[in-house]
Each structure stands twice: as C-alpha cells, then as structure tokens.
Design a protein around this motif. Sequence first.
Motif, mmCIF file in Angstrom:
data_model
loop_
_atom_site.group_PDB
_atom_site.id
_atom_site.type_symbol
_atom_site.label_atom_id
_atom_site.label_comp_id
_atom_site.label_asym_id
_atom_site.label_seq_id
_atom_site.Cartn_x
_atom_site.Cartn_y
_atom_site.Cartn_z
ATOM 1 N N GLU A 19 2.419 -12.137 -6.801
ATOM 2 C CA GLU A 19 2.172 -10.869 -6.126
ATOM 3 C C GLU A 19 1.250 -11.028 -4.929
ATOM 4 O O GLU A 19 0.890 -10.044 -4.278
ATOM 5 N N GLY A 20 0.847 -12.234 -4.652
ATOM 6 C CA GLY A 20 -0.024 -12.495 -3.524
ATOM 7 C C GLY A 20 -0.437 -13.951 -3.514
ATOM 8 O O GLY A 20 -0.044 -14.742 -4.390
ATOM 9 N N LEU A 48 -1.330 -14.190 -8.972
ATOM 10 C CA LEU A 48 -1.341 -14.769 -7.632
ATOM 11 C C LEU A 48 -1.014 -16.254 -7.652
ATOM 12 O O LEU A 48 -1.333 -16.962 -8.616
ATOM 13 N N TRP A 96 2.783 -19.881 3.683
ATOM 14 C CA TRP A 96 3.504 -18.624 3.881
ATOM 15 C C TRP A 96 5.005 -18.862 3.964
ATOM 16 O O TRP A 96 5.796 -18.116 3.379
ATOM 17 N N ILE A 101 5.270 -15.550 0.742
ATOM 18 C CA ILE A 101 4.160 -14.593 0.696
ATOM 19 C C ILE A 101 3.494 -14.605 2.068
ATOM 20 O O ILE A 101 3.016 -15.644 2.509
ATOM 21 N N GLU A 104 -0.231 -10.764 5.053
ATOM 22 C CA GLU A 104 -0.623 -9.420 4.618
ATOM 23 C C GLU A 104 -0.821 -9.333 3.112
ATOM 24 O O GLU A 104 -1.380 -8.351 2.614
ATOM 25 N N ARG A 105 -0.392 -10.383 2.375
ATOM 26 C CA ARG A 105 -0.614 -10.447 0.918
ATOM 27 C C ARG A 105 -1.449 -11.685 0.581
ATOM 28 O O ARG A 105 -1.356 -12.227 -0.515
ATOM 29 N N THR A 106 -2.300 -12.109 1.516
ATOM 30 C CA THR A 106 -3.107 -13.317 1.347
ATOM 31 C C THR A 106 -4.588 -12.999 1.494
ATOM 32 O O THR A 106 -4.984 -12.321 2.448
ATOM 33 N N ALA A 131 -5.006 -10.159 4.157
ATOM 34 C CA ALA A 131 -5.276 -8.950 3.371
ATOM 35 C C ALA A 131 -6.762 -8.747 3.152
ATOM 36 O O ALA A 131 -7.225 -7.617 2.975
ATOM 37 N N LEU A 215 -5.023 -6.718 -3.147
ATOM 38 C CA LEU A 215 -3.706 -7.230 -3.521
ATOM 39 C C LEU A 215 -3.270 -6.529 -4.799
ATOM 40 O O LEU A 215 -3.169 -7.140 -5.863
ATOM 41 N N ARG A 218 2.317 -5.048 -7.696
ATOM 42 C CA ARG A 218 3.493 -4.372 -7.160
ATOM 43 C C ARG A 218 4.198 -3.594 -8.259
ATOM 44 O O ARG A 218 4.248 -4.023 -9.402
#
Length: 219
Positions: A19-20, A48, A96, A101, A104-106, A131, A215, A218
């Motif tokens: 999810e991140g 994560l 990435w 991922i 924006e989700r890091t 993030a 984060l 989701r």
Amino acid sequence: MTVPPDLVLAERPAAGEPEGLLVLHHGRGTSEQDLLPLADELDPERRLHVAAPRGPLQLPGWPGFHWYAVPRVGYPDPATYAAAYAALARVHDGLWARTGIGPERTVLSGFSMGSVMSYALGLGPDRPRPAGLLIHAGFVPTVPGWEPDLAHRRGLPVRISHGSADPIMDVAFAHDARERLTAAGLDVRYAEHGGAHHLAPSDAPAGRAFLDEVLPPRG
C-alpha cells in the motif's frame, strides 16, 4: 562529478499487495541493515514495501558506509554529497519503476546522516514530491549549488524528532528545520526528547501513526 555504481539495497516486502513504500536511509558509519529492523516497528502489519539502501562511501579510519564526507556538521562535502544524491535518486526512481508504487505513496525516512539524505531527496528541486518525510536527528543540508524547493512542498507532512542533548547534531539544527519548513507552509510535526544522538522510545509509535496518516490503507 563521479557517480557511484548502483547502491546495495536491502528490502522487506509487504505481506500482500503493498500500500506504499518506506525508504530508510541509514546513519553515518553503518549499513543498509542498520534500520531495516525498524520496519516491523513502524509497519507491524506489513502494509508497506520497505527498502534500505547502503551509502556509497567508505572512508579511511571509519567503519561502515557513509553518504558524504563531513568537513563540518551541517555542511556536507559538495562532491561526495552530489555523488550520493545522484546515486540515491537512481535508487528511488528504480524502486518506483519496479514496484509500481509512485512517490505520492512513498515516505522517505532515516537517522542522522540518513535523515539529511531524506531531506535532500524529498526537498530537492529536481525530485518529485513524496508523501511525507520521517526525520530523526538530522538537518536540512547547506551545500553550494543545492537549495531545497520549498515553494512546491507546501502542505508536505514532515515529522521531526531530535534529542535535546544531542552532542553530534545539535538540536539547533532541528529548531532551524522546524522554523524554516513551517514558514514555507510545510505540515511540520516536531518532537524533542531528552536524549542524545539516538532514536527515542516514542519514535516508533509516533512514526507508525505518521505512516498510517500519510499512507492510509487503501479501500
């Protein structure tokens, strides 16, 4: 500028679909394994994907690995800093691309010298906005030719933790970062503990809460 080869990378995968992404940058004179055990404290549910790169530099008379040479605390050596910055940018870009991922989700995190690199890559004018930043005992670096791009980081969540008795990186560095980032409109959460140059017991639960906020799960 001589750019080091690809950095050694240790990883702890998520339990399922990640999810991140959490990137942990180690401190001076250690290795990629130093902070990796922190992953299970910050992310016990293993939501994560966690990655921990190794600094590119070894210095005579010093153990372990370093991100840059230190002529004076707060002011990294420009050549070794630039080389580490370029190598670490490649690592982040590669993560990435490989994991799917995005920035924006890091969350970029680290300790001491690793927190300096988290600031550098998280605030760099040529780097994407992450993030959040999870900072322990670090400083925003002062390096000729490099300036943080704070104008495009308004609202960026940053948690700063620093020991009031830190003999290595004076707490004044944390005060300066807090004031500078807050004035630029970043979302700064500041925690000062009474210890020296180390993580505080409160850092793991506070860091876990920070990650859950920036984060969120989701779905």
